[in-house]
Design a protein around this motif. Structure first.
Motif, short mmCIF file in Angstrom:
data_model
loop_
_atom_site.label_atom_id
_atom_site.label_comp_id
_atom_site.label_asym_id
_atom_site.label_seq_id
_atom_site.Cartn_x
_atom_site.Cartn_y
_atom_site.Cartn_z
N MET A 96 0.81 -1.19 0.03
CA MET A 96 -0.07 0.12 0.01
C MET A 96 0.95 1.37 -0.20
SD MET A 96 -3.19 -1.07 0.02
CE MET A 96 -3.94 0.30 0.42
N PRO A 97 0.54 2.26 -0.65
CA PRO A 97 1.19 3.58 -0.75
C PRO A 97 0.92 4.33 0.39
CG PRO A 97 -0.73 3.66 -2.10
CD PRO A 97 -0.64 2.54 -1.69
N TYR A 98 1.91 5.01 0.96
CA TYR A 98 2.02 5.97 2.13
C TYR A 98 2.82 7.16 1.58
CZ TYR A 98 6.38 4.35 4.34
OH TYR A 98 7.63 4.28 4.45
N TYR A 99 2.54 8.36 2.19
CA TYR A 99 3.25 9.48 1.69
C TYR A 99 4.00 10.22 3.00
CZ TYR A 99 0.96 9.01 -2.66
OH TYR A 99 0.27 8.54 -3.88
N ILE A 100 4.99 10.85 2.81
CA ILE A 100 5.89 11.55 3.75
C ILE A 100 6.06 12.92 3.18
CG2 ILE A 100 7.94 11.85 5.28
CD1 ILE A 100 7.96 8.66 5.37
N GLY A 101 5.83 13.93 3.96
CA GLY A 101 6.05 15.42 3.59
C GLY A 101 7.36 15.65 3.92
N SER A 102 7.91 16.48 2.93
CA SER A 102 9.27 16.71 3.06
C SER A 102 9.65 18.26 2.13
CB SER A 102 10.07 15.85 2.41
OG SER A 102 11.34 16.07 2.56
N TRP A 103 10.70 18.71 2.14
CA TRP A 103 11.21 19.58 1.17
C TRP A 103 12.25 19.03 0.23
CZ3 TRP A 103 9.27 24.51 1.00
CH2 TRP A 103 8.36 24.87 1.82
N THR A 104 12.34 19.60 -1.01
CA THR A 104 13.51 19.11 -1.90
C THR A 104 14.60 19.80 -1.63
OG1 THR A 104 12.91 20.97 -3.57
CG2 THR A 104 11.99 18.79 -3.64
N ASN A 105 15.96 19.24 -1.70
CA ASN A 105 17.14 19.95 -1.31
C ASN A 105 18.03 20.25 -2.69
OD1 ASN A 105 16.95 19.52 1.68
ND2 ASN A 105 17.17 17.47 1.33
N THR A 106 17.53 19.68 -3.85
CA THR A 106 18.10 19.92 -4.82
C THR A 106 17.17 19.87 -5.93
OG1 THR A 106 18.41 17.50 -5.45
CG2 THR A 106 20.23 18.32 -4.10
N ALA A 107 17.58 20.68 -7.01
CA ALA A 107 16.93 20.49 -8.19
C ALA A 107 16.96 18.95 -8.76
CB ALA A 107 17.47 21.31 -9.34
N PRO A 108 15.99 18.63 -9.57
CA PRO A 108 16.10 17.08 -10.30
C PRO A 108 17.78 16.85 -10.77
CG PRO A 108 13.95 18.09 -10.65
CD PRO A 108 14.96 19.16 -10.33
N ILE A 109 18.15 15.75 -10.62
CA ILE A 109 19.39 15.05 -11.20
C ILE A 109 19.15 13.75 -11.81
CG2 ILE A 109 21.64 14.27 -10.34
CD1 ILE A 109 21.34 15.99 -7.80
N LEU A 110 19.83 13.64 -12.85
CA LEU A 110 20.02 12.66 -13.60
C LEU A 110 20.97 11.73 -13.28
CD1 LEU A 110 18.54 11.34 -16.28
CD2 LEU A 110 20.42 12.16 -17.45
N ASP A 111 20.44 10.41 -12.46
CA ASP A 111 21.52 9.76 -12.02
C ASP A 111 21.94 8.70 -12.99
OD1 ASP A 111 19.85 7.40 -12.41
OD2 ASP A 111 19.27 7.06 -10.39
N TYR A 112 22.83 7.80 -12.68
CA TYR A 112 23.90 7.01 -13.62
C TYR A 112 22.90 5.91 -14.37
CZ TYR A 112 23.84 2.93 -10.15
OH TYR A 112 23.52 2.11 -9.59
N THR A 113 21.61 5.77 -13.69
CA THR A 113 20.72 4.59 -14.56
C THR A 113 20.01 5.37 -15.59
OG1 THR A 113 18.84 4.84 -12.88
CG2 THR A 113 20.58 3.32 -12.43
N GLY A 114 19.92 6.77 -15.60
CA GLY A 114 19.35 7.45 -16.54
C GLY A 114 17.86 7.85 -15.93
N GLU A 115 17.77 7.83 -14.61
CA GLU A 115 16.37 7.88 -13.84
C GLU A 115 16.57 9.31 -13.24
OE1 GLU A 115 13.15 6.31 -10.87
OE2 GLU A 115 15.09 5.17 -11.17
N TRP A 116 15.73 10.40 -13.35
CA TRP A 116 15.61 11.43 -12.73
C TRP A 116 15.26 11.42 -11.22
CZ3 TRP A 116 17.69 15.74 -14.56
CH2 TRP A 116 17.85 15.80 -15.94
N VAL A 117 16.38 11.81 -10.30
CA VAL A 117 15.99 11.66 -9.02
C VAL A 117 15.91 13.18 -8.27
CG1 VAL A 117 16.92 9.27 -8.53
CG2 VAL A 117 18.20 11.20 -8.67
#
Length: 143
Positions: A96-117
């Motif tokens: 089941m999905p659950y959500y946690i509230g947060s703040w971003t610390n960076t803009a999106p970054i393209l990781d080594y697998t090619g996925e945006w994180v």
């Protein structure tokens, strides 16, 4: 576990941009013996349906030729997640999905697998999460 083991590398210059290629044995990725998996500009070259693509030596030669004379496709466009932004991050527990509230610390970054994180703060720690798991709230940011 990180399976990356590169047995060769080369680069191709296209216009003014140099592209680094890294070659890894296919068996590390459940591919056939005598074939290779290739990263170009830190992104794995996959099939159109996002499965690992394997090259034999002739295929590697064609790849170099195609890249040198045709260029590389552009990486996926960065998602629009302003930094810093108030977000909810989706996790899964017992299916089941659950959500946690947060703040971003960076803009999106393209990781080594090619996925945006994006880096977020969770339980006093800074962690990278897939942007597919992030919901941006209200278009407002702090700062």
């Amino acid at each position: 576990m990180d399976k990356r083991e590169f047995v060769a590398s080369f680069s191709v210059k296209v216009d003014t941009r140099r592209i680094a290629f890294e070659v890894s044995p296919a068996p590390l990725y459940d591919g056939p013996e005598g074939f290779y998996r290739v990263r170009a500009a830190r992104l794995w070259i996959d099939t159109p349906d996002k499965k690992p693509r394997f090259f034999d030596k002739a295929g590697l030669a064609r790849l170099v030729e195609d890249m040198a004379f045709g260029g590389l496709p552009d990486p996926p466009k960065a998602p629009s997640i302003p930094y810093p932004s108030r977000v909810s991050v989706r996790f899964w527990r017992n299916g089941m999905p659950y959500y946690i509230g947060s703040w971003t610390n960076t803009a999106p970054i393209l990781d080594y697998t090619g996925e945006w994180v994006v880096n977020v703060s969770i339980d006093g720690k800074r962690v990278f999460v897939s942007v597919r798991s992030v919901v941006v709230h209200g278009g407002k940011s702090r700062g």
